[in-house]
Design an enzyme around this catalytic site. Structure first.
Site, PDB file in Angstrom:
ATOM      1  N   TRP A 126       0.796  -1.229   0.000  1.00 22.99           N
ATOM      2  CA  TRP A 126       0.000   0.000   0.000  1.00 22.99           C
ATOM      3  C   TRP A 126       0.829   1.281   0.000  1.00 22.99           C
ATOM      4  O   TRP A 126       0.281   2.370  -0.084  1.00 22.99           O
ATOM      5  CB  TRP A 126      -0.878   0.038   1.274  1.00 22.99           C
ATOM      6  CG  TRP A 126      -0.104  -0.356   2.496  1.00 22.99           C
ATOM      7  CD1 TRP A 126      -0.079  -1.600   3.056  1.00 22.99           C
ATOM      8  CD2 TRP A 126       0.793   0.451   3.262  1.00 22.99           C
ATOM      9  NE1 TRP A 126       0.779  -1.612   4.132  1.00 22.99           N
ATOM     10  CE2 TRP A 126       1.329  -0.365   4.281  1.00 22.99           C
ATOM     11  CE3 TRP A 126       1.214   1.794   3.202  1.00 22.99           C
ATOM     12  CZ2 TRP A 126       2.250   0.100   5.220  1.00 22.99           C
ATOM     13  CZ3 TRP A 126       2.129   2.246   4.127  1.00 22.99           C
ATOM     14  CH2 TRP A 126       2.636   1.412   5.119  1.00 22.99           C
ATOM     15  N   ASN A 127       2.153   1.172   0.141  1.00 16.50           N
ATOM     16  CA  ASN A 127       2.876   2.399   0.509  1.00 16.50           C
ATOM     17  C   ASN A 127       2.983   3.424  -0.626  1.00 16.50           C
ATOM     18  O   ASN A 127       3.004   4.623  -0.357  1.00 16.50           O
ATOM     19  CB  ASN A 127       4.241   2.063   1.104  1.00 16.50           C
ATOM     20  CG  ASN A 127       5.114   1.233   0.196  1.00 16.50           C
ATOM     21  OD1 ASN A 127       4.636   0.612  -0.742  1.00 16.50           O
ATOM     22  ND2 ASN A 127       6.393   1.233   0.458  1.00 16.50           N
TER      23      ASN A 127
ATOM     24  N   LYS B 281      -3.510  -8.120  -7.426  1.00 18.47           N
ATOM     25  CA  LYS B 281      -4.258  -7.858  -6.191  1.00 18.47           C
ATOM     26  C   LYS B 281      -3.530  -6.754  -5.436  1.00 18.47           C
ATOM     27  O   LYS B 281      -2.444  -6.947  -4.922  1.00 18.47           O
ATOM     28  CB  LYS B 281      -4.338  -9.099  -5.304  1.00 18.47           C
ATOM     29  CG  LYS B 281      -5.402  -8.900  -4.222  1.00 18.47           C
ATOM     30  CD  LYS B 281      -5.145  -9.664  -2.955  1.00 18.47           C
ATOM     31  CE  LYS B 281      -4.173  -9.051  -2.020  1.00 18.47           C
ATOM     32  NZ  LYS B 281      -4.562  -7.762  -1.406  1.00 18.47           N
TER      33      LYS B 281
ATOM     34  N   GLU C  44      -5.267  -4.359   0.481  1.00 23.47           N
ATOM     35  CA  GLU C  44      -6.624  -4.063   0.961  1.00 23.47           C
ATOM     36  C   GLU C  44      -6.711  -2.668   1.557  1.00 23.47           C
ATOM     37  O   GLU C  44      -7.807  -2.124   1.724  1.00 23.47           O
ATOM     38  CB  GLU C  44      -7.082  -5.106   1.988  1.00 23.47           C
ATOM     39  CG  GLU C  44      -6.169  -5.298   3.191  1.00 23.47           C
ATOM     40  CD  GLU C  44      -5.069  -6.345   2.948  1.00 23.47           C
ATOM     41  OE1 GLU C  44      -4.503  -6.378   1.825  1.00 23.47           O
ATOM     42  OE2 GLU C  44      -4.785  -7.107   3.877  1.00 23.47           O
TER      43      GLU C  44
ATOM     44  N   THR D 248       8.763  -9.018   4.208  1.00 25.42           N
ATOM     45  CA  THR D 248       9.562 -10.248   4.123  1.00 25.42           C
ATOM     46  C   THR D 248       8.778 -11.429   4.695  1.00 25.42           C
ATOM     47  O   THR D 248       8.851 -12.543   4.166  1.00 25.42           O
ATOM     48  CB  THR D 248      10.905 -10.032   4.844  1.00 25.42           C
ATOM     49  OG1 THR D 248      11.635  -9.038   4.101  1.00 25.42           O
ATOM     50  CG2 THR D 248      11.733 -11.304   4.899  1.00 25.42           C
TER      51      THR D 248
ATOM     52  N   GLU E   8       9.957  -8.809  -3.933  1.00 23.46           N
ATOM     53  CA  GLU E   8      10.544  -7.510  -3.558  1.00 23.46           C
ATOM     54  C   GLU E   8      10.065  -7.222  -2.140  1.00 23.46           C
ATOM     55  O   GLU E   8       8.885  -6.916  -1.937  1.00 23.46           O
ATOM     56  CB  GLU E   8      10.087  -6.407  -4.524  1.00 23.46           C
ATOM     57  CG  GLU E   8      10.527  -6.617  -5.955  1.00 23.46           C
ATOM     58  CD  GLU E   8      12.029  -6.571  -6.126  1.00 23.46           C
ATOM     59  OE1 GLU E   8      12.691  -5.823  -5.369  1.00 23.46           O
ATOM     60  OE2 GLU E   8      12.558  -7.292  -6.987  1.00 23.46           O
TER      61      GLU E   8
ATOM     62  N   GLY F 129      11.144  -6.385   2.331  1.00 27.64           N
ATOM     63  CA  GLY F 129      11.463  -5.299   3.249  1.00 27.64           C
ATOM     64  C   GLY F 129      12.930  -4.892   3.235  1.00 27.64           C
ATOM     65  O   GLY F 129      13.764  -5.509   2.574  1.00 27.64           O
TER      66      GLY F 129
ATOM     67  N   CYS G 122      10.202   1.231   1.352  1.00 29.29           N
ATOM     68  CA  CYS G 122      11.007   0.015   1.545  1.00 29.29           C
ATOM     69  C   CYS G 122      12.488   0.326   1.592  1.00 29.29           C
ATOM     70  O   CYS G 122      13.239  -0.267   2.350  1.00 29.29           O
ATOM     71  CB  CYS G 122      10.706  -0.976   0.420  1.00 29.29           C
ATOM     72  SG  CYS G 122      10.875  -0.269  -1.215  1.00 29.29           S
TER      73      CYS G 122
ATOM     74  N   GLU H 244      12.534  -4.029  10.312  1.00 30.34           N
ATOM     75  CA  GLU H 244      11.887  -2.894   9.674  1.00 30.34           C
ATOM     76  C   GLU H 244      10.811  -2.324  10.612  1.00 30.34           C
ATOM     77  O   GLU H 244      10.020  -3.082  11.174  1.00 30.34           O
ATOM     78  CB  GLU H 244      11.237  -3.416   8.396  1.00 30.34           C
ATOM     79  CG  GLU H 244      10.912  -2.377   7.385  1.00 30.34           C
ATOM     80  CD  GLU H 244      10.360  -3.006   6.109  1.00 30.34           C
ATOM     81  OE1 GLU H 244       9.609  -3.989   6.192  1.00 30.34           O
ATOM     82  OE2 GLU H 244      10.679  -2.489   5.030  1.00 30.34           O
TER      83      GLU H 244
ATOM     84  N   LYS I  37      19.883 -10.711  -0.079  1.00 29.77           N
ATOM     85  CA  LYS I  37      19.583 -11.328   1.223  1.00 29.77           C
ATOM     86  C   LYS I  37      18.051 -11.451   1.423  1.00 29.77           C
ATOM     87  O   LYS I  37      17.326 -11.753   0.466  1.00 29.77           O
ATOM     88  CB  LYS I  37      20.297 -10.533   2.324  1.00 29.77           C
ATOM     89  CG  LYS I  37      21.832 -10.602   2.180  1.00 29.77           C
ATOM     90  CD  LYS I  37      22.570  -9.466   2.821  1.00 29.77           C
ATOM     91  CE  LYS I  37      22.641  -9.517   4.321  1.00 29.77           C
ATOM     92  NZ  LYS I  37      23.426  -8.367   4.854  1.00 29.77           N
TER      93      LYS I  37
ATOM     94  N   GLU J 254      13.548  -5.984 -10.295  1.00 30.49           N
ATOM     95  CA  GLU J 254      12.441  -5.153 -10.749  1.00 30.49           C
ATOM     96  C   GLU J 254      13.066  -3.974 -11.497  1.00 30.49           C
ATOM     97  O   GLU J 254      14.200  -3.600 -11.221  1.00 30.49           O
ATOM     98  CB  GLU J 254      11.585  -4.701  -9.575  1.00 30.49           C
ATOM     99  CG  GLU J 254      10.127  -4.606  -9.961  1.00 30.49           C
ATOM    100  CD  GLU J 254       9.174  -4.923  -8.826  1.00 30.49           C
ATOM    101  OE1 GLU J 254       8.189  -5.613  -9.061  1.00 30.49           O
ATOM    102  OE2 GLU J 254       9.405  -4.459  -7.709  1.00 30.49           O
TER     103      GLU J 254
END
Ligand code: NAD
Length: 503
Positions: free
Chosen positions: A165-166, A189, A192, A244, A264, A266, A298, A398, A468, A475
């Protein structure tokens, strides 16, 4: 506390996304179950918009629509596929204001960031991948007389993608643009917590000429709509961005299914300030990287590593930067920090800071330019955590909020060991005027993306391959094409194979 002006619902762009609808097969459809839920405006805590609560049945419908559309999309003239993506980029730019309002209302991102800036970023992804559609070439391998070996690239067919969502519009564009440029259809998707701009994007892609079924959006919560998408037999490739913890679960499912997956995840990125750095610009960067989007990035430089000899001076410069931040209603153009995305996220951040303090850290809440949280909203002021034990949870995990862990170091060896001392390997920043330091840090830092004397600059053509526990695969860039296509090799001869070949 202030009150947000007017009714929240009045501030949604009229009719741009219908209530409680997925986007499947080029049209708006309700959930098969008829269920929906309300997304919440984090600025006020009020309900914002009804979203369809998707489940396995809706995923079945979306994958069927995508499967039906995928072949024709791949067989289309590649130049025309590229022109379609370019038209999409234009439409995204033309709708920047609508996207801006949706992402600000749903995710709490300041309107100064969501309007032009994030639409331009999303459009740039479509522009970049538009140029790739006719350059997806295979190759031949010389094999000697009588034989030919041809390696072709072909799409997976249906990509199942899941996003966080960020940065809602950007997260959706990052999945859709390369996947469809490579001739796949996609079922996406979104989170939410923030689905609306992804739904608007799908509608605009259709308007740009992307055929029905090539892009489908199923909304819903992870366990009900995300998990069946990952597991669906009609999905050839899974692409996930998120935490993650969720990534591990999805990676396990794809391992069991022997299904290609890109993850992709944290980060806990180090931001290293060497003593020879331009401290003024580095301090601007240090504040920007962790407080932008209220720390919900992230690749945020959440661990500041500053040389002991300049630490006091540097922290004063960082405090001066924080003192310029206006915190409040993200719909106001002057606001630099809005709320965090949800009550749960706010709670997580508060608990993380408390646990850090319990483990021996000292929390400082530096003065800001203005602190005007809206009543009912999920606001968190910037925090600096000093005296942090590098092995403690707050230094290792995180937080995803406006919290900066501060460390000092005395040698380059120590700085690099601290930088690499977490399970994550997404990004890092260094600030130095020394070419030798740059060369060493570039070689030794374990991260998919390293910024030098600048924070968060990125071009759609630059691949990011997280290291890691921050992920798997690339991406962005041409390399993303490798994630969305498979290779198929054909070796042939038209002579008698029994004579002459000893392979
Ligand atoms: P999250 O892992 O909670 O959710 C991400 C997505 O996964 C959502 O759409 C969610 O509904 C879905 N999901 C949850 N459980 C699922 C399941 N069992 N099966 C399938 N799907 C499921 O993450 P979030 O809180 O939405 O996002 C924040 C996280 O995303 C942070 O960790 C951040 O670092 C990461 N992130 C990474 C990048 C990157 O490029 N590396 C970019 C943005 C965000």
């Amino acid at each position: 506390m202030t009150a947000a002006a007017g009714s929240v619902r009045d501030r949604l762009p009229a009719g741009c996304v219908p209530a409680a609808r997925h986007w499947i097969g080029g049209t708006w459809v309700g959930a098969r179950s008829g269920r929906s839920f309300e997304t919440v405006n984090p600025t006020t805590g009020e309900s914002l918009h009804a979203v369809a609560a998707g489940d396995a049945g809706d995923v079945d419908d979306a994958v069927a629509a995508a499967s039906a559309a995928a072949g024709g999309w791949w067989e289309m003239d590649a130049l025309e596929r590229g022109r379609t993506l370019r038209r999409a980029a234009e439409l995204i730019r033309a709708n920047a204001a609508r996207f801006g309002v949706l992402d600000t209302l749903e995710a709490g991102r300041p309107i100064r960031d969501t309007a032009e800036r994030s639409a331009n970023g999303a459009a740039a992804l479509f522009d970049f991948y538009a140029g790739l559609t006719d350059k997806l070439r295979g190759f031949t391998q010389p094999m000697g007389p009588g034989y030919s070996a041809v390696t072709e690239l072909e799409p997976y067919g249906v990509v199942g993608a899941i996003a966080p969502w960020n940065y809602p519009l950007s997260n959706a564009a990052t999945k859709i643009a390369p996947a469809i440029a490579c001739g796949n259809a996609i079922v996406l998707k979104p989170s939410e917590l923030a689905s609306l701009s992804t739904l608007l994007l799908a509608d605009l892609l259709h308007e740009a000429g992307v055929p029905a079924g090539v892009v489908n959006v199923v909304t819903g919560i992870g366990a009900e709509a995300g998990a069946p998408l990952v597991e669906h037999a009609g999905v050839g490739k899974v692409s996930f961005t998120g935490s993650t913890a969720t990534g591990r679960r999805i990676g396990e499912a794809c391992g069991r299914l022997i299904r290609s997956v890109t993850l992709e995840l944290g980060g806990k990125s180090a931001n290293i300030v060497f003593p020879d750095a331009d401290l003024r610009t580095a301090a601007k960067g240090a504040a920007f990287t962790v407080f932008n989007n209220s720390g919900q990035t992230c690749s945020a430089g959440t661990r500041l590593l500053v040389h002991r000899s300049v630490a006091a001076e540097f922290l004063d410069l960082v405090r001066a930067e924080v003192a310029t931040l206006a915190i409040g209603d993200p719909m106001l153009p002057a606001t630099r920090l809005g709320p965090v995305v949800s009550a749960q996220q706010l709670h997580r951040i508060e608990r993380a800071v408390e646990r850090g303090v319990a483990a021996g850290a000292r929390a400082e809440r530096p003065a800001v330019a203005s602190w005007q949280p809206v009543r009912g909203g999920y606001f968190h002021a910037p925090v600096l955590l000093h005296d942090v034990d590098p092995a403690s949870e707050v230094a290792q995990q995180e937080i995803f909020g406006p919290v900066l862990c501060v460390f000092s170091f005395e040698s380059d060896d120590q700085a690099l060991a601290l930088a690499n001392g977490t399970e994550y390997g997404l990004a890092a920043s260094i600030w130095t005027r020394s070419l030798a330091r740059y060369e060493r840090a570039r070689r030794e830092i374990e991260a998919g993306l390293i910024w030098v004397n600048c924070p968060h600059a990125l071009h759609p053509g630059t691949p990011v391959a997280a290291q890691k526990s921050s992920g798997l695969g690339s991406e962005y860039g041409m390399e993303a094409a490798g994630q969305y296509m498979k290779q198929k090799s054909t070796v042939s001869t038209w002579t008698d194979w029994t004579s002459g070949f000893e392979g």
